[in-house]
Design an enzyme around this catalytic site. Structure first.
Site, short mmCIF file in Angstrom:
data_model
loop_
_atom_site.label_atom_id
_atom_site.label_comp_id
_atom_site.label_asym_id
_atom_site.label_seq_id
_atom_site.Cartn_x
_atom_site.Cartn_y
_atom_site.Cartn_z
N GLY A 230 -93.13 55.28 -33.71
CA GLY A 230 -94.71 55.77 -33.79
C GLY A 230 -94.87 56.28 -32.28
N THR A 231 -94.50 55.81 -31.37
CA THR A 231 -94.85 56.13 -30.23
C THR A 231 -94.41 57.68 -29.89
OG1 THR A 231 -94.75 54.04 -28.93
CG2 THR A 231 -94.43 55.95 -27.37
N CYS B 178 -97.16 45.10 -27.20
CA CYS B 178 -96.80 46.05 -26.07
C CYS B 178 -97.66 45.44 -24.82
CB CYS B 178 -97.14 47.43 -26.08
SG CYS B 178 -96.50 48.10 -27.70
N HIS C 277 -90.45 50.55 -38.80
CA HIS C 277 -90.36 49.01 -38.66
C HIS C 277 -91.57 48.49 -38.76
CE1 HIS C 277 -92.10 48.39 -34.31
NE2 HIS C 277 -92.12 49.40 -34.31
N ASN D 91 -104.29 47.89 -35.03
CA ASN D 91 -103.37 46.99 -34.90
C ASN D 91 -103.72 45.67 -34.65
OD1 ASN D 91 -103.66 48.89 -32.49
ND2 ASN D 91 -102.20 47.31 -31.47
N GLN E 211 -100.29 51.32 -38.35
CA GLN E 211 -100.73 50.25 -39.15
C GLN E 211 -101.34 50.51 -40.45
OE1 GLN E 211 -99.87 47.32 -38.14
NE2 GLN E 211 -99.22 47.75 -36.02
#
Ligand code: PLP
Length: 395
Positions: free
Chosen positions: A72-73, A327, A203, A151, A181
């Site tokens: 996603g990043t 994170c 994931h 999230n 999300q």
């Protein structure tokens, strides 16, 4: 009791059916999709099949609008940096105060590079201020980035409506949605919106870590983040991760088929957990009381108790949950999302996110409901805020 995993917004278990689909692509069907022999065609065809499935998953028009990434990043960085690099004449960008760090920290970098930024606020329930968005879009706005679901609180953002607002003011402003999300929890449907780019991460919906995807509407002016070979139409160079791309396809199919289950059964268990905690713990408060929430997430503040202490205690009970996003947890900074919602300081430091999945069982929720109130009562006894807690708990 085995581990009670209530941290599915951090990551999910790989569905064994996903793993099963991936295995042949490691030791048997391992050809490089760019080579010309038959074995390579097998890899190439597997990627294109996956692109087709992901096109349906995003609700896109054409499969060549789907690009595979590593997470996603990367999807967010590829979208945001890619748009800015190809549209250098404009210098104003907008996002929200409650984005994931993969967007927020990138915006901070962009500020240093000379971009003017605006951050849209949210209310006490975490709902987005669309009026403010209307006021901020100008002729110089090159990009707006808004997440589909938060999230930490699970709040769903009306990105469809937000994209309409943005385009009605400036049709040349690009619109990116971080749907990490939302994927697998609510239906995605880019073709009926004004969204130009949307990112997801495998994931978070039972594919393994290391695979993501980005939807880019055909005709979007964008430059690559990673330069090299001609893979992914030269927009994302590097030999394709075939087994993981195959895994993402299977995970997307399973998630699509489980959407109803997710919105009935997972939601029922989430509501049961929420109610079980709120009715048995006097110093517990629900953060984000919005009805528009993804079905698997609840965020509960335990007043006058330290979140890290709660998590350590939960760990003793084999319950996995989190405070803040994965994170940022590990730092003692309170969550930027809860701060943006003006969550009172009494529960800001003791807020815990519980996130379920289609693998969460009734027994696990019953165990959590039985043990969490006991754990919180124990911790209340050693809190430095005894006077406040006595007033609140009446004990
Ligand atoms: N966006 C949101 C809303 C997230 O929750 C996350 C991960 O928690 C990400 C982006 C980053 O995804 P990844 O871990 O795949 O890089």
């Amino acid at each position: 009791m085995d581990t009670i995993y209530l941290d599915n917004n951090a990551t999910t278990k790989t569905d064994p059916k996903v793993l099963e689909e991936m295995i042949p692509y490691f030791c048997d069907k391992y050809g490089n999709p760019s080579s010309i022999y038959k074995m390579a065609h097998t890899s190439h065809d597997a990627i294109e099949e996956s692109r087709k499935t992901l096109c349906e998953f995003f609700g896109a028009n054409k499969k060549d609008e789907i690009y595979f990434t590593s997470c996603g990043t990367e999807s967010a960085n590829m979208a945001i940096r890619g748009i800015l690099s190809a549209n250098k004449n404009k210098k104003h960008i907008i996002t929200t105060k409650v984005e994931h760090p993969c967007v927020l920290n990138l915006y901070k970098e962009l500020e240093k590079e000379g971009y003017k930024t605006d951050y849209i606020t949210v209310d006490n329930n975490g709902e987005l201020n669309l009026e403010e968005l209307k006021q901020k879009v100008t002729n110089d706005t090159v990009l707006v980035s808004i997440m589909a679901a938060n999230n930490e609180t699970g709040a769903i953002y009306p990105y469809e409506e937000a994209s309409e607002i943005v385009k009605s003011i400036n049709k040349d402003t690009y619109f990116f949605v971080d749907a990490v999300q939302a994927a697998g929890k609510i239906k995605l449907d880019v073709k009926n919106t004004k969204v130009d780019l949307m990112g997801i991460s495998g994931h978070k919906f039972h594919a393994p870590k290391g695979i993501g995807a980005l939807y880019i509407k055909n005709g979007t002016r964008i430059n690559p983040l990673i330069v090299g070979g001609h893979q992914e139409k030269a927009l994302r160079a590097g030999t394709e991760n075939v087994p993981y791309i195959v895994g993402l396809k299977k995970a997307a199919e399973l998630a699509q088929n489980a959407l109803e289950f997710e919105n009935k059964e997972v939601k029922r268990l989430r509501d049961k957990l929420e109610e079980g905690i709120l009715s048995n713990v006097k110093n517990a408060k629900l953060n984000s009381r919005t009805s528009k929430r993804v079905p698997n997430t609840t965020n509960i503040g335990f007043e006058y108790i330290e979140g890290e202490l709660i998590l350590l205690h939960f760990d003793e009970l084999n319950i996995c949950a989190s405070s803040g996003s994965a994170c940022t947890s590990g730092s003692l900074e309170p969550s930027h999302v809860l701060r943006a919602m003006h969550t009172p300081f009494t529960s800001l430091h003791g807020s815990i996110r519980f996130s379920l999945s289609r693998f969460t069982t009734e027994d696990e929720i019953d165990y959590a409901i039985e043990n969490i109130p006991k754990a919180i009562k124990k911790l209340a006894k050693i809190s430095p805020f005894q006077k406040e807690l006595t007033a609140l708990l009446g004990e």
